[in-house]
Structure formats: C-alpha cells, structure tokens
Design a protein around this motif. Structure first.
Motif, PDB file in Angstrom:
ATOM      1  N   SER A   1       1.129  11.831  -8.544  1.00 37.19           N
ATOM      2  CA  SER A   1       1.184  10.542  -7.869  1.00 37.19           C
ATOM      3  C   SER A   1       1.836   9.542  -8.812  1.00 37.19           C
ATOM      4  N   GLU A   2       2.927   8.926  -8.385  1.00 36.65           N
ATOM      5  CA  GLU A   2       3.668   8.015  -9.237  1.00 36.65           C
ATOM      6  C   GLU A   2       3.209   6.581  -9.023  1.00 36.65           C
ATOM      7  N   ASN A   3       3.390   5.764 -10.042  1.00 39.61           N
ATOM      8  CA  ASN A   3       3.046   4.351  -9.926  1.00 39.61           C
ATOM      9  C   ASN A   3       3.946   3.682  -8.906  1.00 39.61           C
ATOM     10  N   LYS A   4       3.358   2.760  -8.146  1.00 40.97           N
ATOM     11  CA  LYS A   4       4.143   1.991  -7.197  1.00 40.97           C
ATOM     12  C   LYS A   4       5.017   1.009  -7.988  1.00 40.97           C
ATOM     13  N   ASN A   5       6.292   1.009  -7.731  1.00 38.86           N
ATOM     14  CA  ASN A   5       7.158   0.041  -8.389  1.00 38.86           C
ATOM     15  C   ASN A   5       8.320  -0.308  -7.480  1.00 38.86           C
ATOM     16  N   LEU A   6       9.124  -1.252  -7.924  1.00 34.50           N
ATOM     17  CA  LEU A   6      10.228  -1.725  -7.095  1.00 34.50           C
ATOM     18  C   LEU A   6      11.249  -0.627  -6.856  1.00 34.50           C
ATOM     19  N   GLU A   7      11.478   0.217  -7.859  1.00 39.22           N
ATOM     20  CA  GLU A   7      12.458   1.291  -7.707  1.00 39.22           C
ATOM     21  C   GLU A   7      12.059   2.254  -6.592  1.00 39.22           C
ATOM     22  N   SER A   8      10.772   2.619  -6.526  1.00 34.72           N
ATOM     23  CA  SER A   8      10.329   3.545  -5.486  1.00 34.72           C
ATOM     24  C   SER A   8      10.456   2.904  -4.110  1.00 34.72           C
ATOM     25  N   LEU A   9      10.141   1.602  -4.007  1.00 32.34           N
ATOM     26  CA  LEU A   9      10.298   0.919  -2.728  1.00 32.34           C
ATOM     27  C   LEU A   9      11.765   0.830  -2.334  1.00 32.34           C
ATOM     28  N   PHE A  10      12.618   0.504  -3.293  1.00 31.99           N
ATOM     29  CA  PHE A  10      14.052   0.408  -3.037  1.00 31.99           C
ATOM     30  C   PHE A  10      14.615   1.731  -2.507  1.00 31.99           C
ATOM     31  N   ARG A  11      14.227   2.819  -3.185  1.00 35.42           N
ATOM     32  CA  ARG A  11      14.710   4.140  -2.758  1.00 35.42           C
ATOM     33  C   ARG A  11      14.192   4.499  -1.371  1.00 35.42           C
ATOM     34  N   ALA A  12      12.935   4.198  -1.122  1.00 32.76           N
ATOM     35  CA  ALA A  12      12.355   4.530   0.177  1.00 32.76           C
ATOM     36  C   ALA A  12      13.060   3.789   1.303  1.00 32.76           C
TER      37      ALA A  12
ATOM     38  N   ASN B   1       0.815  -1.218   0.000  1.00 28.20           N
ATOM     39  CA  ASN B   1       0.000   0.000   0.000  1.00 28.20           C
ATOM     40  C   ASN B   1       0.848   1.267   0.000  1.00 28.20           C
ATOM     41  N   GLN B   2       2.032   1.150  -0.578  1.00 29.32           N
ATOM     42  CA  GLN B   2       2.904   2.322  -0.656  1.00 29.32           C
ATOM     43  C   GLN B   2       2.380   3.319  -1.682  1.00 29.32           C
ATOM     44  N   GLN B   3       2.533   4.578  -1.366  1.00 32.17           N
ATOM     45  CA  GLN B   3       2.121   5.660  -2.264  1.00 32.17           C
ATOM     46  C   GLN B   3       3.297   6.619  -2.432  1.00 32.17           C
ATOM     47  N   VAL B   4       3.591   6.975  -3.667  1.00 34.54           N
ATOM     48  CA  VAL B   4       4.710   7.875  -3.956  1.00 34.54           C
ATOM     49  C   VAL B   4       4.172   9.121  -4.659  1.00 34.54           C
ATOM     50  N   ILE B   5       4.480  10.288  -4.093  1.00 34.46           N
ATOM     51  CA  ILE B   5       4.003  11.545  -4.663  1.00 34.46           C
ATOM     52  C   ILE B   5       5.181  12.487  -4.863  1.00 34.46           C
ATOM     53  N   LYS B   6       5.282  13.032  -6.076  1.00 38.12           N
ATOM     54  CA  LYS B   6       6.289  14.050  -6.352  1.00 38.12           C
ATOM     55  C   LYS B   6       5.623  15.416  -6.286  1.00 38.12           C
TER      56      LYS B   6
ATOM     57  N   SER C   1      11.957  20.645  -5.013  1.00 41.19           N
ATOM     58  CA  SER C   1      11.313  19.415  -5.488  1.00 41.19           C
ATOM     59  C   SER C   1      11.546  18.269  -4.511  1.00 41.19           C
ATOM     60  N   TRP C   2      10.480  17.525  -4.243  1.00 42.82           N
ATOM     61  CA  TRP C   2      10.537  16.441  -3.274  1.00 42.82           C
ATOM     62  C   TRP C   2       9.795  15.216  -3.798  1.00 42.82           C
ATOM     63  N   LYS C   3      10.247  14.051  -3.354  1.00 44.39           N
ATOM     64  CA  LYS C   3       9.498  12.829  -3.586  1.00 44.39           C
ATOM     65  C   LYS C   3       9.140  12.279  -2.210  1.00 44.39           C
ATOM     66  N   LEU C   4       7.835  12.111  -1.965  1.00 45.99           N
ATOM     67  CA  LEU C   4       7.337  11.726  -0.653  1.00 45.99           C
ATOM     68  C   LEU C   4       6.764  10.315  -0.702  1.00 45.99           C
ATOM     69  N   PHE C   5       7.130   9.488   0.263  1.00 44.36           N
ATOM     70  CA  PHE C   5       6.719   8.094   0.304  1.00 44.36           C
ATOM     71  C   PHE C   5       5.780   7.881   1.496  1.00 44.36           C
ATOM     72  N   PHE C   6       4.589   7.366   1.220  1.00 43.08           N
ATOM     73  CA  PHE C   6       3.581   7.171   2.258  1.00 43.08           C
ATOM     74  C   PHE C   6       3.222   5.694   2.373  1.00 43.08           C
ATOM     75  N   LYS C   7       2.857   5.271   3.582  1.00 42.04           N
ATOM     76  CA  LYS C   7       2.355   3.925   3.818  1.00 42.04           C
ATOM     77  C   LYS C   7       0.855   4.006   4.081  1.00 42.04           C
ATOM     78  N   THR C   8       0.080   4.215   3.034  1.00 43.52           N
ATOM     79  CA  THR C   8      -1.366   4.278   3.132  1.00 43.52           C
ATOM     80  C   THR C   8      -1.975   4.239   1.731  1.00 43.52           C
ATOM     81  N   GLU C   9      -3.204   3.758   1.650  1.00 50.92           N
ATOM     82  CA  GLU C   9      -3.909   3.785   0.373  1.00 50.92           C
ATOM     83  C   GLU C   9      -4.699   5.082   0.200  1.00 50.92           C
TER      84      GLU C   9
ATOM     85  N   ILE D   1      11.460  10.501   2.777  1.00 48.40           N
ATOM     86  CA  ILE D   1      11.502  11.693   1.930  1.00 48.40           C
ATOM     87  C   ILE D   1      12.759  11.653   1.080  1.00 48.40           C
ATOM     88  N   ASP D   2      12.602  11.961  -0.188  1.00 46.56           N
ATOM     89  CA  ASP D   2      13.736  12.061  -1.113  1.00 46.56           C
ATOM     90  C   ASP D   2      13.760  13.496  -1.657  1.00 46.56           C
TER      91      ASP D   2
END
Length: 305
Positions: A290-301, A226-231, A259-267, A252-253
């Motif tokens: 809102s970016e698609n959830k993918n392995l790269e975003s999880l890896f970075r988070a 249920n990870q959510q990534v927002i730029k 400019s920021w990329k924010l990672f959330f644990k919620t739907e 947070i990236d």
C-alpha cells in the motif's frame, strides 16, 4: 482577484487545445498548474500573457482585460517561458538594463533603473555572478537571470512555465525557495511535471487534461482525500478486466505483464480483495504494498484514465 479566466476555448485547426477553461487566483497564492504533455498548459499561459488570443472566453489580470488591453495587462505580469529566451552573449546587468528599458522602469516605478536592477539581482541571489556573461552561467543561474527579468517591473502576477527543467538537485532546492519567497507578495502560476516541487511550494493545484480542468483544489484538500494506491505483483499475467471486478477501483496503471498499480476511492483496506482475486484466478502474489497517498498518485490516476 489577480487572475480571472472565464470559459476560455482555444482551437488549432481542428484540435481543441482548451475547452471552456475557468479559474481564478488571488494575491499570495502559488498555484501548481499541472497536466500531461499536450494538455493545454502552455497555451493557457500564453493566453494569460496576451501572447496569443483564445477563440472565446474572457481573461483578466488585476481587473484588466488581457484580450482588450494586452499591453496594459503585461505591465502587471512577469513571465518565464519554458525555454528561457536569454541573450547569452550579453552580461547579466547589461541584459537586465535592456529589459528595464523595455518596461521603462525609471518612469513606471518609484526607483531608478539601476536601483531596481540591483534589487532584483539580490532577490534572486545573483550577486556573485552578475559581472559575467550569461553564457558563462550554469543552467540554474541562467534561470535566476530569467526570474530577475520576470520580476524587474515588479509585477503582481508571475507565470512560470517549467522553471526547474534541467536543474540539478541543489539548483532545484534554490529555485524552489526563491519561488516560495516571491509567492508571499505575488500571485504565482507555476507549471511543472515534478510533483514533489508542487507539494513543496504550492498552496493550490489545478490539473488539466485534453484542455479541460479536472481538479481545482487546495493542496491540503487533495492530500486528505480517501484515495488508496496499492501495488501488486503476481507470479504470472492476469487480464485487466478481471482486476476491474474489484470494488471501489477507479483506475489501473499496468507497470508490466505481472505488475500493477491499483487506485481505489475508499478508506477500506483493499488488500484482502486483491488476495481474493488472486485466489479465484489461481495466482500467487509476489509483492503487495500500500503506497502513501500523494499528488503524483492522484495525478497518474486522473490523467491515465
């Protein structure tokens, strides 16, 4: 069980490269072994192959104790290291004959040395280049030679350390297909920095950081999280501690000052919360996506924390 690693710890001087690492792998699995530089991936692979020994822990390949019987275990392991150690002044078949003699192929397998070499050449798609010297081959074909050497003794376990480094897009596709085909009959532990490669060919993902396992899950399970990534891009800078006030934020990236990329644990859609933070701090939002959830975003988070 093809691979069993239990509580492996490895220390170089005062630096702990691996800390109580444990995992298992079964036949027919292709496992993406991921982590930032210096995470301990190559160290773990070298321990699995018997090249170096850990300070503590146990390692088994096909139920053979790698630490007690490294030569016996190596009969079941095919290894392609990050820097493919080829003799580039040798011809392809000449090099594979040399490798076959090391493994004593004609005795170990129920085929002649020549038959096994030709089978491996066909398996990795080297037929058209097999008459050349290795130094005449492209990087992609040199990687194929390394793979042919790794599977020459028909191992049950393949350990591939950055096998696609330096390849062009066409070569990437070809090597990816080859690894996927090999993974149908073997256990493949596959290290790479290219997340798209992992998503394309792996069944399971292990992520390590600073010598410790952070994630060990099937790829499908990770893709369902249920990870959510927002730029978000603001019109001016904002202090990171103010962004930390947003609920469900776990990483947070910072891309640049605005400019920021924010990672959330919620739907829950968190864009409204970002609007509120902007309004409270008298900021304008120039971009919000809102970016698609993918392995790269999880890896970075996970690895940027």
């Amino acid at each position: 069980m093809s691979i069993k690693v239990t509580s492996v710890t490895k220390t170089y001087s005062s630096q702990k490269a691996l800390n109580e690492v444990s995992f298992t792998a079964d036949k027919g699995q292709i496992i993406g072994f991921l982590g930032p530089n210096g995470a301990g991936k190559s160290t773990m692979m070298k321990i699995l192959t018997g090249f170096i020994k850990p300070n503590s822990g146990k390692v088994f390949v096909d139920e053979i104790d790698v630490l007690q019987n490294p030569l016996e275990a190596q009969k079941n392991i095919g290894y392609l290291p990050e820097h493919n150690p080829l003799y580039r002044d040798m011809y392809v078949r000449e090099y594979l004959q040399f490798q076959a003699s090391i493994f004593n192929i004609s005795t170990a397998l129920d085929v002649t040395e020549k038959e096994q070499i030709e089978t491996c050449i066909r398996s990795v798609g080297l037929e058209a280049e097999a008459h050349k010297k290795i130094q005449q081959l492209s990087k992609g074909y040199q990687q194929r030679v390394g793979l042919a050497a790794a599977i020459l003794h028909n191992p049950s376990v393949l350990i591939l350390d950055e096998p696609t480094t330096g390849l062009d897009p066409n070569q990437l596709v070809e090597i990816r297909a080859l690894i996927k085909e090999l993974g149908k009959e073997k256990t493949v532990l596959f290290s790479t920095h290219i997340m798209q490669e992992v998503e394309a060919i792996c069944d399971r993902v292990i992520i390590i950081k600073k010598g410790e396992v952070l994630v060990d899950k099937k790829l499908k399970e990770l893709q369902k999280n249920n990870q959510q990534v927002i730029k978000v891009v603001f019109n001016t800078s904002i202090d990171e501690d103010k962004l930390q006030q947003i609920p469900y934020l776990f990483s947070i990236d910072k891309l640049d000052n605005t400019s920021w990329k924010l990672f959330f644990k919620t739907e829950e859609d968190m864009r409204s919360q970002i609007f509120d933070i902007a309004q409270e701090n008298e900021l304008k939002i120039l971009e919000l996506a809102s970016e698609n959830k993918n392995l790269e975003s999880l890896f970075r988070a996970l690895t940027l924390q």
